[in-house]
Enzyme design. Structure first.
Site, mmCIF file in Angstrom:
data_model
loop_
_atom_site.group_PDB
_atom_site.id
_atom_site.type_symbol
_atom_site.label_atom_id
_atom_site.label_comp_id
_atom_site.label_asym_id
_atom_site.label_seq_id
_atom_site.Cartn_x
_atom_site.Cartn_y
_atom_site.Cartn_z
ATOM 1 N N LYS A 295 0.823 -1.210 0.000
ATOM 2 C CA LYS A 295 0.000 0.000 0.000
ATOM 3 C C LYS A 295 0.854 1.255 0.000
ATOM 4 O O LYS A 295 0.582 2.191 -0.735
ATOM 5 C CB LYS A 295 -0.919 0.036 1.238
ATOM 6 C CG LYS A 295 -1.791 -1.180 1.420
ATOM 7 C CD LYS A 295 -2.730 -1.021 2.619
ATOM 8 C CE LYS A 295 -2.045 -0.855 3.964
ATOM 9 N NZ LYS A 295 -1.382 -2.069 4.457
ATOM 10 N N ARG B 162 -8.656 1.785 9.557
ATOM 11 C CA ARG B 162 -8.353 0.376 9.824
ATOM 12 C C ARG B 162 -9.442 -0.276 10.659
ATOM 13 O O ARG B 162 -9.349 -1.465 10.951
ATOM 14 C CB ARG B 162 -7.032 0.274 10.589
ATOM 15 C CG ARG B 162 -5.807 0.029 9.706
ATOM 16 C CD ARG B 162 -4.599 0.176 10.600
ATOM 17 N NE ARG B 162 -3.501 -0.660 10.242
ATOM 18 C CZ ARG B 162 -2.385 -0.198 9.664
ATOM 19 N NH1 ARG B 162 -2.287 1.063 9.298
ATOM 20 N NH2 ARG B 162 -1.381 -1.011 9.451
ATOM 21 N N ARG C 210 11.399 -7.141 4.965
ATOM 22 C CA ARG C 210 11.373 -5.742 5.392
ATOM 23 C C ARG C 210 11.962 -5.596 6.792
ATOM 24 O O ARG C 210 12.662 -4.637 7.083
ATOM 25 C CB ARG C 210 9.927 -5.222 5.360
ATOM 26 C CG ARG C 210 9.801 -3.761 5.691
ATOM 27 C CD ARG C 210 8.450 -3.222 5.283
ATOM 28 N NE ARG C 210 7.417 -3.497 6.269
ATOM 29 C CZ ARG C 210 6.141 -3.126 6.129
ATOM 30 N NH1 ARG C 210 5.751 -2.491 5.048
ATOM 31 N NH2 ARG C 210 5.260 -3.383 7.066
ATOM 32 N N ARG D 242 12.410 -2.659 11.479
ATOM 33 C CA ARG D 242 11.159 -2.213 12.092
ATOM 34 C C ARG D 242 10.826 -3.151 13.228
ATOM 35 O O ARG D 242 10.713 -4.352 13.042
ATOM 36 C CB ARG D 242 10.025 -2.217 11.060
ATOM 37 C CG ARG D 242 9.880 -0.883 10.372
ATOM 38 C CD ARG D 242 8.752 -0.907 9.393
ATOM 39 N NE ARG D 242 7.444 -1.151 9.997
ATOM 40 C CZ ARG D 242 6.305 -0.839 9.412
ATOM 41 N NH1 ARG D 242 6.309 -0.253 8.230
ATOM 42 N NH2 ARG D 242 5.154 -1.093 9.991
ATOM 43 N N ARG E 75 -0.146 -8.957 13.725
ATOM 44 C CA ARG E 75 -0.690 -7.859 12.903
ATOM 45 C C ARG E 75 -1.626 -8.397 11.819
ATOM 46 O O ARG E 75 -2.625 -7.771 11.496
ATOM 47 C CB ARG E 75 0.450 -7.056 12.270
ATOM 48 C CG ARG E 75 1.209 -6.244 13.313
ATOM 49 C CD ARG E 75 2.471 -5.654 12.759
ATOM 50 N NE ARG E 75 2.205 -4.581 11.825
ATOM 51 C CZ ARG E 75 2.967 -4.283 10.788
ATOM 52 N NH1 ARG E 75 4.039 -4.992 10.537
ATOM 53 N NH2 ARG E 75 2.675 -3.283 10.022
HETATM 54 P P1 AMP Z 1 1.678 0.742 9.103
HETATM 55 O O1 AMP Z 1 2.985 1.380 8.802
HETATM 56 O O2 AMP Z 1 0.529 1.352 8.342
HETATM 57 O O3 AMP Z 1 1.707 -0.759 8.965
HETATM 58 O O4 AMP Z 1 1.351 1.051 10.642
HETATM 59 C C1 AMP Z 1 2.244 0.653 11.679
HETATM 60 C C2 AMP Z 1 1.501 0.623 13.002
HETATM 61 O O5 AMP Z 1 0.988 1.922 13.310
HETATM 62 C C3 AMP Z 1 0.285 -0.292 13.050
HETATM 63 O O6 AMP Z 1 0.617 -1.641 13.288
HETATM 64 C C4 AMP Z 1 -0.486 0.324 14.216
HETATM 65 O O7 AMP Z 1 0.102 0.000 15.458
HETATM 66 C C5 AMP Z 1 -0.269 1.811 13.969
HETATM 67 N N1 AMP Z 1 -1.316 2.358 13.068
HETATM 68 C C6 AMP Z 1 -1.139 2.888 11.830
HETATM 69 N N2 AMP Z 1 -2.310 3.280 11.301
HETATM 70 C C7 AMP Z 1 -3.253 2.979 12.223
HETATM 71 C C8 AMP Z 1 -4.663 3.119 12.265
HETATM 72 N N3 AMP Z 1 -5.375 3.644 11.235
HETATM 73 N N4 AMP Z 1 -5.318 2.702 13.386
HETATM 74 C C9 AMP Z 1 -4.645 2.183 14.439
HETATM 75 N N5 AMP Z 1 -3.326 2.007 14.450
HETATM 76 C C10 AMP Z 1 -2.622 2.408 13.367
#
Ligand code: AMP
Length: 200
Positions: free
Chosen positions: A9, A84, A123, A129, A140
């Protein structure tokens, strides 16, 4: 675009924002920047992120609503990693109604679990990360299945959903993303009569 972590994404969001000259709002990136700067928001978010859990809705929603009020969003925006949960999607709907900005499309990235794990483990090694350790990755993916997957039906019922095969070279996926947008909202190709809002 909707889709599990590792579906591509973020990469496609950057490309779409460049193509449509609009803002790219990646909630995970905003949280990581806050963690790095040691802000109050970062301290709060980190414990959830490290566990692979979602940051509470009220925190994320407030953060995204503030971001949407910034001037660069007037040209439209791509949302990467938000909403989400159904509560986040409903909050977004309310705000978009206030702004009189239609949501043009929700793109759902489809990808096999095997390919996802391969990408996420890669990754983790590359970017260090902390939320990409294998156990956390599995958690996740579970969180995605329980909390985020219902959004596929949410947007399907609104006629906004386009499915995108997320497997293959980045350029090929971009072509599919653009095809998906065309299928979802043909007016995007005819010109920008309204600022685009995209959920990624
Ligand atoms: P991402 O980089 O989008 O995979 O986000 C990394 C982490 O940030 C996720 O695993 C959540 O802990 C937090 N996070 C990002 N976006 C959201 C969201 N819309 N709602 C809740 N937690 C979020």
């Amino acid at each position: 675009m909707l889709g599990p972590p590792g579906a591509g994404k973020g990469t496609q969001a950057v490309r779409l924002a460049e193509r449509f000259h609009c803002a790219d709002i990646a909630t995970g990136d905003i949280f990581r920047a806050n963690v790095a700067e040691g802000t109050e928001l970062g301290v709060l978010a980190q414990e959830y992120m490290d566990r692979g859990d979602l940051v509470p809705d009220e925190v994320v929603i407030a953060m995204v609503m503030d971001r949407l009020a910034e001037p660069d969003c007037q040209a439209g925006f791509v949302l990467d990693g938000f909403p989400r949960t159904v509560a986040q999607a409903e909050a977004l709907d309310r705000r978009l109604a206030q702004l009189d900005t239609p949501l043009h499309a929700a793109l759902n990235f489809e990808i096999t679990e095997e390919e996802l794990l391969r990408r996420l483990v890669g990754r983790a090694a590359q970017l260090h990360r902390s939320d990409d350790a294998e156990q956390t990755i599995r958690h996740r993916l579970e969180v995605f299945a329980i909390k985020t997957r219902p959004l596929i039906d949410y947007y399907r019922h609104r006629g906004l959903l386009a499915m995108v095969d997320g497997v293959g070279r980045v350029d090929r996926v971009t072509v599919r993303v653009l095809d998906g947008l065309r299928a979802a909202r043909p007016q995007l190709q005819r010109g920008r009569d309204a600022a685009p809002a995209l959920v990624i």
